[in-house]
Motif scaffolding. Structure first.
Motif, mmCIF file in Angstrom:
data_model
loop_
_atom_site.group_PDB
_atom_site.id
_atom_site.type_symbol
_atom_site.label_atom_id
_atom_site.label_comp_id
_atom_site.label_asym_id
_atom_site.label_seq_id
_atom_site.Cartn_x
_atom_site.Cartn_y
_atom_site.Cartn_z
ATOM 1 N N ASP A 162 -0.059 -11.859 -17.671
ATOM 2 C CA ASP A 162 -0.397 -12.769 -16.584
ATOM 3 C C ASP A 162 -0.589 -11.992 -15.283
ATOM 4 N N PRO A 163 -1.427 -12.498 -14.381
ATOM 5 C CA PRO A 163 -1.661 -11.814 -13.108
ATOM 6 C C PRO A 163 -0.358 -11.536 -12.365
ATOM 7 N N ILE A 164 -0.291 -10.383 -11.706
ATOM 8 C CA ILE A 164 0.908 -9.996 -10.963
ATOM 9 C C ILE A 164 1.060 -10.909 -9.753
ATOM 10 N N ALA A 165 2.300 -11.338 -9.515
ATOM 11 C CA ALA A 165 2.558 -12.263 -8.411
ATOM 12 C C ALA A 165 2.273 -11.604 -7.068
ATOM 13 N N SER A 166 2.651 -10.329 -6.914
ATOM 14 C CA SER A 166 2.439 -9.624 -5.655
ATOM 15 C C SER A 166 1.807 -8.261 -5.929
ATOM 16 N N PRO A 167 0.487 -8.193 -6.041
ATOM 17 C CA PRO A 167 -0.190 -6.928 -6.360
ATOM 18 C C PRO A 167 0.086 -5.824 -5.346
ATOM 19 N N VAL A 168 0.250 -6.190 -4.081
ATOM 20 C CA VAL A 168 0.475 -5.180 -3.041
ATOM 21 C C VAL A 168 1.773 -4.430 -3.302
ATOM 22 N N ASP B 34 4.488 1.146 -8.126
ATOM 23 C CA ASP B 34 4.099 1.836 -9.353
ATOM 24 C C ASP B 34 2.994 2.879 -9.169
ATOM 25 N N HIS B 35 2.241 2.778 -8.080
ATOM 26 C CA HIS B 35 1.082 3.669 -7.930
ATOM 27 C C HIS B 35 1.044 4.343 -6.556
ATOM 28 N N TRP B 36 2.224 4.583 -5.974
ATOM 29 C CA TRP B 36 2.259 5.173 -4.641
ATOM 30 C C TRP B 36 1.661 6.580 -4.624
ATOM 31 N N GLY B 37 1.811 7.308 -5.733
ATOM 32 C CA GLY B 37 1.259 8.666 -5.795
ATOM 33 C C GLY B 37 -0.258 8.651 -5.742
ATOM 34 N N MET C 215 -2.076 6.232 -4.467
ATOM 35 C CA MET C 215 -2.450 5.756 -3.142
ATOM 36 C C MET C 215 -2.405 6.897 -2.128
ATOM 37 N N LEU C 216 -1.372 7.733 -2.216
ATOM 38 C CA LEU C 216 -1.248 8.878 -1.317
ATOM 39 C C LEU C 216 -2.399 9.855 -1.541
ATOM 40 N N GLN C 217 -2.738 10.063 -2.816
ATOM 41 C CA GLN C 217 -3.855 10.957 -3.145
ATOM 42 C C GLN C 217 -5.160 10.446 -2.527
ATOM 43 N N MET C 218 -5.397 9.135 -2.621
ATOM 44 C CA MET C 218 -6.624 8.562 -2.070
ATOM 45 C C MET C 218 -6.666 8.689 -0.552
ATOM 46 N N ILE C 219 -5.505 8.514 0.101
ATOM 47 C CA ILE C 219 -5.452 8.656 1.558
ATOM 48 C C ILE C 219 -5.835 10.074 1.959
ATOM 49 N N VAL C 220 -5.275 11.062 1.254
ATOM 50 C CA VAL C 220 -5.569 12.466 1.560
ATOM 51 C C VAL C 220 -7.049 12.773 1.327
#
Length: 217
Positions: free
Chosen positions: A101-107, A113-116, A118-123
Motif C-alpha cells: 500500500d502507498p506509504i503514509a508519509s513518503p517524505v 531510508d534513502h538519506w544517502g 538524497m545527499l548524493q543527489m544534493i552534491v
C-alpha cells in the motif's frame, strides 16, 4: 522572503515534473525525455529575461520604474492560472504492482531510508545550480552595475544563451541515452573545473561578444 518562496516553488515544480515524466518514459529514452524538462525550464527562464529585455527595448527607464515593471507580473499571473488548469488533468505515476500500500508519509520515509541517495543527489546538483545562478542570475546584475553594460544588453545575451542551452539540453539528453549518464556527467564536471576560470575571464571583458561566449561556455 518572496524570492526564497519563489525559489522553493520553482525547485519543487521542476524536480517533481522531471520525476513524473522520466518515470513514465521508455527506459531507452529517459535522457531524451528529461532533456525536454530542462528545455521547458529554460524557456521559462527565457521568458524571465526576455520579457524584461523587450520592456527595456520599448520603454524608457523612467517608464519601467513608473509602471512597466508590473507587466511581467501580470504575465506571470496568467502562467500560474494555466499551470493550475494543467495540473488538474495530470495522472499520478502508476505504482509498481509488487509495492505494498502507498506509504503514509513518503517524505519521512525517504529521509529515513534513502538519506544517502538524497545527499548524493544534493552534491551532484550543487555545481550546476551554483554555476547557473552565477552565470545567468548574478551576472545580469554584475554586467550592468560593474561592467557598465546596459540592462538591455545584459538581458539580450542572457536570453539568447538560454535559448541555445534549452536546445543543447535535449541533444545532450539523447546522447546520455546512447553513451550513459556517468560519462556525460563526468565530461561536464571535469570541463567545468578546467574551463570555469577562462570563461569567467571572458565575462569580464569590455567586448559584449566575448561576454556572450563566456556565458555560453
Amino acid at each position: 522572503l518572496i524570492r526564497i518562496v519563489q525559489g522553493m516553488s520553482v525547485a519543487g515544480e521542476y524536480t517533481t515534473s522531471g520525476v513524473l515524466l522520466v518515470e513514465q518514459a521508455d527506459r531507452k529514452s529517459r535522457g531524451f525525455t528529461g532533456g525536454w524538462i530542462a528545455f521547458a525550464m529554460m524557456l521559462g527562464c527565457v521568458s524571465g529575461s526576455g520579457v524584461p529585455a523587450l520592456l527595456g527595448t520599448f520603454l524608457t527607464e523612467e517608464q519601467i520604474h513608473a509602471w512597466g515593471w508590473r507587466i511581467p507580473f501580470l504575465i506571470g499571473s496568467a502562467v500560474a492560472l494555466y499551470s493550475a488548469v494543467l495540473r488538474a488533468g495530470i495522472s499520478e505515476t502508476t505504482l509498481d504492482e509488487a509495492d505494498p500500500d502507498p506509504i503514509a508519509s513518503p517524505v519521512f520515509a525517504a529521509i529515513k531510508d534513502h538519506w544517502g541517495l538524497m545527499l548524493q543527489m544534493i552534491v551532484l546538483l550543487i555545481p550546476t545550480a551554483v554555476i547557473y545562478f552565477i552565470a545567468f542570475v548574478y551576472a545580469a546584475s554584475y554586467l550592468t552595475e560593474e561592467m557598465h553594460f546596459t540592462t538591455g544588453q545584459a538581458l539580450d545575451i542572457t536570453t539568447i544563451n538560454l535559448i541555445l542551452i534549452a536546445v543543447i539540453a535535449v541533444v545532450v539528453g539523447r546522447l546520455s541515452d546512447r553513451f550513459g549518464r556517468r560519462p556525460l556527467l563526468l565530461f561536464g564536471a571535469i570541463g567545468t573545473v578546467l574551463c570555469a576560470w577562462p570563461f569567467w575571464w571572458l565575462m569580464h571583458q569590455e567586448n559584449l561578444t566575448l561576454v556572450f561566449l563566456g556565458q555560453l561556455g
